[in-house]
Design an enzyme around this catalytic site. Structure first.
Site, PDB file in Angstrom:
ATOM      1  N   TYR A   1       0.856  -1.185   0.000  1.00  0.00           N
ATOM      2  CA  TYR A   1       0.000   0.000   0.000  1.00  0.00           C
ATOM      3  C   TYR A   1       0.890   1.232   0.000  1.00  0.00           C
ATOM      4  CZ  TYR A   1      -3.534   3.397   1.470  1.00  0.00           C
ATOM      5  OH  TYR A   1      -4.378   4.485   1.550  1.00  0.00           O
TER       6      TYR A   1
ATOM      7  N   ASP B   1       9.400   2.874   0.034  1.00  0.00           N
ATOM      8  CA  ASP B   1       8.301   3.545   0.732  1.00  0.00           C
ATOM      9  C   ASP B   1       8.433   3.245   2.220  1.00  0.00           C
ATOM     10  OD1 ASP B   1       6.025   4.559   1.826  1.00  0.00           O
ATOM     11  OD2 ASP B   1       4.628   3.518   0.484  1.00  0.00           O
TER      12      ASP B   1
ATOM     13  N   LYS C   1       3.689   9.155   8.689  1.00  0.00           N
ATOM     14  CA  LYS C   1       3.447   8.570  10.012  1.00  0.00           C
ATOM     15  C   LYS C   1       4.390   9.097  11.113  1.00  0.00           C
ATOM     16  CE  LYS C   1       0.640   4.966   8.171  1.00  0.00           C
ATOM     17  NZ  LYS C   1       0.745   4.254   6.909  1.00  0.00           N
TER      18      LYS C   1
HETATM   19  C1  LIG Z   1       0.137   4.723   5.552  1.00  0.00           C
HETATM   20  C2  LIG Z   1       0.969   4.462   4.341  1.00  0.00           C
HETATM   21  C3  LIG Z   1       0.919   5.318   3.225  1.00  0.00           C
HETATM   22  C4  LIG Z   1      -0.073   6.431   3.101  1.00  0.00           C
HETATM   23  O1  LIG Z   1       0.102   7.415   4.042  1.00  0.00           O
HETATM   24  P1  LIG Z   1      -1.128   8.423   4.364  1.00  0.00           P
HETATM   25  O2  LIG Z   1      -0.546   9.407   5.316  1.00  0.00           O
HETATM   26  O3  LIG Z   1      -2.214   7.565   4.946  1.00  0.00           O
HETATM   27  O4  LIG Z   1      -1.543   9.032   3.081  1.00  0.00           O
HETATM   28  C5  LIG Z   1       1.811   5.086   2.199  1.00  0.00           C
HETATM   29  N1  LIG Z   1       2.692   4.070   2.245  1.00  0.00           N
HETATM   30  C6  LIG Z   1       2.753   3.215   3.293  1.00  0.00           C
HETATM   31  C7  LIG Z   1       3.771   2.130   3.306  1.00  0.00           C
HETATM   32  C8  LIG Z   1       1.886   3.383   4.370  1.00  0.00           C
HETATM   33  O5  LIG Z   1       1.920   2.507   5.389  1.00  0.00           O
END
Ligand SMILES: *Cc1c(COP(=O)(O)O)cnc(C)c1O
Length: 426
Positions: free
Chosen positions: A143, A238, A266
């Protein structure tokens, strides 16, 4: 009688789609009504009905120091008195950028945005702009936020709801996102071969967090980078979930991997809306206004979010990660002992303070494996634990998180409840 949460959910559904501002919060896959949270303190959250929960969600990762850390709250209150946003450069932004660059081996420049989604979509734009290529490779179940290009086999929320492809994503966009299997280099190689000179970048969650916690196998990330460079493509790590979570330098440090671009979110906001993307100077200097690749944000780098992030990062030392590792180890050993003693068809993965208990006998290596989990039993487990005051992510396809506010005794409490929950299920 209806609980306050049930009453609020009914009311919320009239004005907010599904009653929530992010889908997985609605508990659709596990059933029941989500508790509406009124406040948090340390390792605990409290709902509007006055029930206390030991929290292993941590706002889905950011709250690595626990909720309402008094010093962070004070710093945010203090900076807020000076104004919330100026849309003009501030010294605080440089401090945060320098702090992040200082902690992350190989990171040369960074741009702040306001969410993880913004970070990944911007990183992809840089990769496309820098290579002049359109296609990207992502991994099944990874994701990367909800931008169009990533809503293809997108894990967690999308996976739980059975909506791997969302309506509204243009066919053309979907066609430029190619899929490979995590921990399966052959599957990546095949996509490269079938799309010669067309792949701008491979984007990967170094530790999958959105199919439950699944670590990379030995050498996978390094070989992935070699493969990318062999084909003239960039590697984007990511680290929105893993950054400042699994080590002071995130996956980059933990696995000694040196990506071309990296994304954060985060933890770097400490609970406020922040994201960031960065990487090698030769790519980041192509971002406007230094270069032609456009990306902007009215609230990017606002002092309140920057302060929450900076005050959080300042409190994350190597000692912090050692403490989190100890807690994680205690949890992992406890879970293993329960599984083995009771001879249950369960498995687990843990990386630092990220963990998942899988309702399948052999720990998965990618999404293809995770699909074999016993979801009915997971859902019963989830609801029993919630009832006992243990707040877990409402999906098998999510990681749990520990914070520095969790105590050894909190892990013991979790393990006691886990044991009795499993007795009720098996
Ligand atoms: C949470 C997450 C995102 C998206 O971040 P948001 O602040 O919710 O837009 C992207 N990549 C990873 C790996 C994530 O866990």
């Amino acid at each position: 009688m209806m609980s306050k949460s049930q009453t609020l959910m009914k009311r919320a559904q009239k004005s907010i789609p599904g009653g929530v501002n992010s889908p997985v919060r609605a508990f659709k896959s596990v059933g029941g009504t989500p508790p509406f949270i009124s406040r948090g303190e340390g390792a605990f959250v409290y709902d509007v009905d006055g029930k206390r929960y030991l929290d292993f969600v941590g706002s889905w990762g950011p709250m690595i120091l626990g909720h309402a850390h008094p010093e962070i709250i004070a710093a945010v209150q203090n900076i807020a008195t000076q104004g919330l946003s100026f849309g003009a450069p501030t010294e605080l932004e440089i401090e945060l950028a320098e702090l992040i660059i200082d902690r992350i081996p190989g990171l040369e420049m960074i741009r702040l945005v306001s969410s993880g989604t913004e970070a990944t979509m911007s990183a992809i734009r840089v990769a496309r702009g820098a290579t002049g290529r359109d296609k990207i490779i992502k991994f099944d179940g990874n994701y990367h936020g909800h931008a169009d290009a990533f809503l293809i086999a997108a894990g967690s929320g999308a996976m739980t709801l059975g909506e791997p492809n969302s309506p509204g994503v243009p066919r053309g966009t979907a066609a430029d996102t190619l899929l490979a299997q995590f921990n399966d280099l052959d599957s990546v190689e095949l996509v490269f071969k079938e799309n010669p000179h067309q792949i701008a970048a491979v984007i990967v969650e170094p530790v999958n967090g959105n199919t439950g916690c699944i670590p990379p196998q030995e050498g996978f990330l390094h070989n992935l980078k070699s493969l990318c460079h062999q084909h003239g493509s960039l590697l984007i790590l990511d680290e929105v979930m893993t950054g400042f979570r699994i080590a002071a330098g995130g996956a980059i440090q933990r696995y000694s991997i040196d990506p071309d671009l990296v994304t954060y979110g985060k933890v770097i906001g400490g609970g406020m809306p922040i994201g960031a993307y960065g990487g090698k100077r030769k790519y980041m200097e192509q971002v406007a206004p230094a270069g032609p690749i456009y990306q902007a944000g009215t609230l990017s780098g606002n002092p309140v979010a920057v302060t929450a992030g900076m005050e959080t990062l300042k409190r994350l030392s190597n000692d912090t990660y050692n403490t989190l590792e100890q807690l994680g180890k205690q949890l992992e050993n406890g879970i293993r002992s329960i599984i083995e003693t009771k001879n249950l068809p369960l498995s687990q993965h843990r990386v630092g303070s990220m963990f998942t208990l899988f309702f399948m006998p052999d720990a998965p290596k990618n999404t293809l494996d995770v699909a074999k989990c016993d979801i009915d039993r997971f859902n019963r487990y989830f609801n029993i634990m919630l009832d006992k005051g243990i707040y877990l992510a409402p999906s098998q396809y999510e990681a749990g998180f520990l914070s520095t506010s969790h105590l050894v005794t909190d892990i013991d409490i979790f393990l006691d409840h886990l044991e009795s929950a499993l007795d009720m299920i098996y």
